[in-house]
Design a protein around this motif. Structure first.
Motif, PDB file in Angstrom:
ATOM      1  N   MET A 105       0.868  -1.168   0.000  1.00 36.78           N
ATOM      2  CA  MET A 105       0.000   0.000   0.000  1.00 36.78           C
ATOM      3  C   MET A 105       0.913   1.228   0.000  1.00 36.78           C
ATOM      4  SD  MET A 105      -2.963  -1.196   2.695  1.00 36.78           S
ATOM      5  CE  MET A 105      -4.166  -0.016   2.067  1.00 36.78           C
ATOM      6  N   ALA A 106       0.728   2.116  -0.982  1.00 38.81           N
ATOM      7  CA  ALA A 106       1.607   3.289  -1.127  1.00 38.81           C
ATOM      8  C   ALA A 106       0.775   4.491  -1.562  1.00 38.81           C
ATOM      9  CB  ALA A 106       2.702   3.008  -2.149  1.00 38.81           C
ATOM     10  N   LYS A 107       1.259   5.672  -1.223  1.00 36.70           N
ATOM     11  CA  LYS A 107       0.499   6.882  -1.551  1.00 36.70           C
ATOM     12  C   LYS A 107       0.307   7.006  -3.054  1.00 36.70           C
ATOM     13  CE  LYS A 107       4.625   9.838  -1.170  1.00 36.70           C
ATOM     14  NZ  LYS A 107       5.204  10.997  -0.455  1.00 36.70           N
ATOM     15  N   ASP A 108      -0.839   7.511  -3.449  1.00 40.10           N
ATOM     16  CA  ASP A 108      -1.234   7.512  -4.856  1.00 40.10           C
ATOM     17  C   ASP A 108      -0.351   8.387  -5.733  1.00 40.10           C
ATOM     18  OD1 ASP A 108      -2.148   9.870  -3.777  1.00 40.10           O
ATOM     19  OD2 ASP A 108      -4.125   9.774  -4.709  1.00 40.10           O
ATOM     20  N   SER A 109       0.358   9.357  -5.142  1.00 41.83           N
ATOM     21  CA  SER A 109       1.235  10.208  -5.961  1.00 41.83           C
ATOM     22  C   SER A 109       2.333   9.391  -6.630  1.00 41.83           C
ATOM     23  CB  SER A 109       1.854  11.316  -5.108  1.00 41.83           C
ATOM     24  OG  SER A 109       2.621  10.791  -4.050  1.00 41.83           O
ATOM     25  N   VAL A 110       2.754   8.300  -5.998  1.00 39.67           N
ATOM     26  CA  VAL A 110       3.781   7.433  -6.587  1.00 39.67           C
ATOM     27  C   VAL A 110       3.243   6.777  -7.854  1.00 39.67           C
ATOM     28  CG1 VAL A 110       5.287   5.446  -6.178  1.00 39.67           C
ATOM     29  CG2 VAL A 110       4.775   7.021  -4.307  1.00 39.67           C
ATOM     30  N   PHE A 111       1.941   6.505  -7.873  1.00 41.58           N
ATOM     31  CA  PHE A 111       1.321   5.860  -9.033  1.00 41.58           C
ATOM     32  C   PHE A 111       1.102   6.855 -10.172  1.00 41.58           C
ATOM     33  CE2 PHE A 111       0.527   3.109  -5.536  1.00 41.58           C
ATOM     34  CZ  PHE A 111       0.394   1.829  -6.049  1.00 41.58           C
ATOM     35  N   ARG A 122       5.520   9.508 -13.786  1.00 42.58           N
ATOM     36  CA  ARG A 122       5.651   8.940 -15.152  1.00 42.58           C
ATOM     37  C   ARG A 122       6.540   7.703 -15.203  1.00 42.58           C
ATOM     38  NH1 ARG A 122      10.316  10.537 -17.818  1.00 42.58           N
ATOM     39  NH2 ARG A 122      11.627  12.047 -16.717  1.00 42.58           N
ATOM     40  N   ILE A 123       7.468   7.566 -14.244  1.00 43.32           N
ATOM     41  CA  ILE A 123       8.351   6.393 -14.247  1.00 43.32           C
ATOM     42  C   ILE A 123       7.869   5.344 -13.255  1.00 43.32           C
ATOM     43  CG2 ILE A 123      10.695   5.556 -13.782  1.00 43.32           C
ATOM     44  CD1 ILE A 123      11.736   8.261 -14.748  1.00 43.32           C
ATOM     45  N   SER A 124       7.673   5.764 -12.009  1.00 44.66           N
ATOM     46  CA  SER A 124       7.287   4.788 -10.992  1.00 44.66           C
ATOM     47  C   SER A 124       5.847   4.305 -11.167  1.00 44.66           C
ATOM     48  CB  SER A 124       7.467   5.377  -9.589  1.00 44.66           C
ATOM     49  OG  SER A 124       6.623   6.501  -9.391  1.00 44.66           O
ATOM     50  N   GLY A 125       4.979   5.156 -11.730  1.00 46.34           N
ATOM     51  CA  GLY A 125       3.569   4.796 -11.870  1.00 46.34           C
ATOM     52  C   GLY A 125       3.332   3.497 -12.627  1.00 46.34           C
ATOM     53  N   PRO A 126       3.832   3.373 -13.860  1.00 47.23           N
ATOM     54  CA  PRO A 126       3.613   2.122 -14.597  1.00 47.23           C
ATOM     55  C   PRO A 126       4.209   0.906 -13.884  1.00 47.23           C
ATOM     56  CG  PRO A 126       4.325   3.872 -16.081  1.00 47.23           C
ATOM     57  CD  PRO A 126       4.473   4.410 -14.693  1.00 47.23           C
ATOM     58  N   LEU A 127       5.337   1.093 -13.205  1.00 52.17           N
ATOM     59  CA  LEU A 127       5.945  -0.025 -12.482  1.00 52.17           C
ATOM     60  C   LEU A 127       5.087  -0.444 -11.295  1.00 52.17           C
ATOM     61  CD1 LEU A 127       9.708   1.069 -12.471  1.00 52.17           C
ATOM     62  CD2 LEU A 127       8.630  -0.680 -13.901  1.00 52.17           C
ATOM     63  N   MET A 128       4.604   0.545 -10.544  1.00 55.18           N
ATOM     64  CA  MET A 128       3.776   0.228  -9.380  1.00 55.18           C
ATOM     65  C   MET A 128       2.483  -0.479  -9.796  1.00 55.18           C
ATOM     66  SD  MET A 128       5.415   1.224  -6.647  1.00 55.18           S
ATOM     67  CE  MET A 128       4.258   1.532  -5.307  1.00 55.18           C
ATOM     68  N   ARG A 129       1.875   0.015 -10.870  1.00 51.46           N
ATOM     69  CA  ARG A 129       0.649  -0.631 -11.343  1.00 51.46           C
ATOM     70  C   ARG A 129       0.951  -2.025 -11.880  1.00 51.46           C
ATOM     71  NH1 ARG A 129      -0.206   4.741 -12.929  1.00 51.46           N
ATOM     72  NH2 ARG A 129       0.645   4.348 -15.003  1.00 51.46           N
ATOM     73  N   GLY A 130       2.066  -2.163 -12.582  1.00 48.61           N
ATOM     74  CA  GLY A 130       2.435  -3.462 -13.138  1.00 48.61           C
ATOM     75  C   GLY A 130       2.736  -4.495 -12.066  1.00 48.61           C
ATOM     76  N   MET A 131       3.220  -4.020 -10.913  1.00 47.13           N
ATOM     77  CA  MET A 131       3.510  -4.934  -9.806  1.00 47.13           C
ATOM     78  C   MET A 131       2.290  -5.158  -8.908  1.00 47.13           C
ATOM     79  SD  MET A 131       7.446  -4.040  -8.700  1.00 47.13           S
ATOM     80  CE  MET A 131       7.329  -2.241  -8.800  1.00 47.13           C
ATOM     81  N   LYS A 132       1.160  -4.539  -9.300  1.00 41.60           N
ATOM     82  CA  LYS A 132      -0.116  -4.714  -8.602  1.00 41.60           C
ATOM     83  C   LYS A 132      -0.074  -4.216  -7.159  1.00 41.60           C
ATOM     84  CE  LYS A 132      -1.178  -8.805 -11.396  1.00 41.60           C
ATOM     85  NZ  LYS A 132       0.170  -9.097 -11.903  1.00 41.60           N
TER      86      LYS A 132
END
Length: 240
Positions: A67-73, A76-86
């Motif tokens: 569970m991480a704050k939504d700004s990380v998602f 432009r770089i961390s967002g796709p990775l965080m979503r991809g790692m579910k």
């Protein structure tokens, strides 16, 4: 379902840590369940804590959904990775959606990673714990697994530049035995017990830690009660 993003990211992290020759000491990984849901709970001293907390689950062949704050998602770089790692985005103004998401993950047999302090502790001592982790475990009928880490603050923490140039930094991880979360018990009492376990693990990690400040300018990462120059918890509260 294939992990098309998570496993390559883990591989990249392990390669980086090998290049930095980090001395990673993990004990207690067997306390993380090999199957079924669990809430993995850690204190928070570094921007990299989720990576190292996740590494502690690898010996059990488990991947952790943090569970991480939504700004990380939204980055432009961390967002796709965080979503991809579910991983699970948390909007602090509307936390119910994240809570339901985490609950569904637990009920489907996933391990969910939670930092109950919510933010990094600049004093490198434990802040108060929010009760969300305990409530999740109660509602999902899964255990809480406490853990502590030490040394990650030397790599990258709040108010300090990243330090990926200095090699051989030790990182110590300690995972404790699961804490049960009975549905008929007060979540606050479970949270207090959980915090006590994390405190015990943190002290064990600090005792085992092989690194020491190199000189007077390198004491910033040591808490004041251990002779370092990190601000005390009271000083942090006064400054905010």
């Amino acid at each position: 379902m294939a992990e098309l993003v998570y496993r390559p990211v883990v591989g990249a992290a392990l390669t980086l840590f090998k290049a930095l020759d980090l001395k990673i000491d993990v004990q207690g990984a067997e306390n993380i369940p090999r199957r079924g849901g669990a809430v993995l709970v850690s204190h928070h001293i570094s921007y990299l804590d989720f990576i190292f907390t996740g590494l502690a689950a690898l010996p059990q062949k488990r991947l952790v959904r943090f569970m991480a704050k939504d700004s990380v998602f939204r980055h432009r770089i961390s967002g796709p990775l965080m979503r991809g790692m579910k991983h699970i985005p948390v909007d602090r103004a509307q936390g119910e959606a994240a809570y339901r998401h985490a609950l569904e993950s637990l009920r489907s047999g996933e391990i969910v990673g939670v930092f109950p302090e919510a933010t990094i502790s600049p004093s490198f001592t434990l802040k108060s714990f929010k009760s969300g982790a305990a409530r999740l475990a109660q509602e999902a009928g899964v255990p809480l697994v406490p853990m502590a880490l030490w040394g990650t603050q030397r790599l990258w923490t709040k108010g300090r530049p990243r330090n990926f140039k200095r090699q051989h930094i030790p990182v110590t991880l300690r995972v404790g035995e699961p804490v049960e979360a009975p549905a008929d018990q007060y979540a606050g009492a479970i949270t207090r017990k959980l915090r006590e376990r994390v405190q015990e693990l943190l002290e064990a990690a600090q005792r085992a830690y092989p690194g020491r400040p190199r000189d007077a300018d390198d004491t910033w990462w040591m808490p004041a009660h251990l002779g370092g120059t990190a601000p005390t918890a009271a000083e942090v509260r006064e400054a905010t």
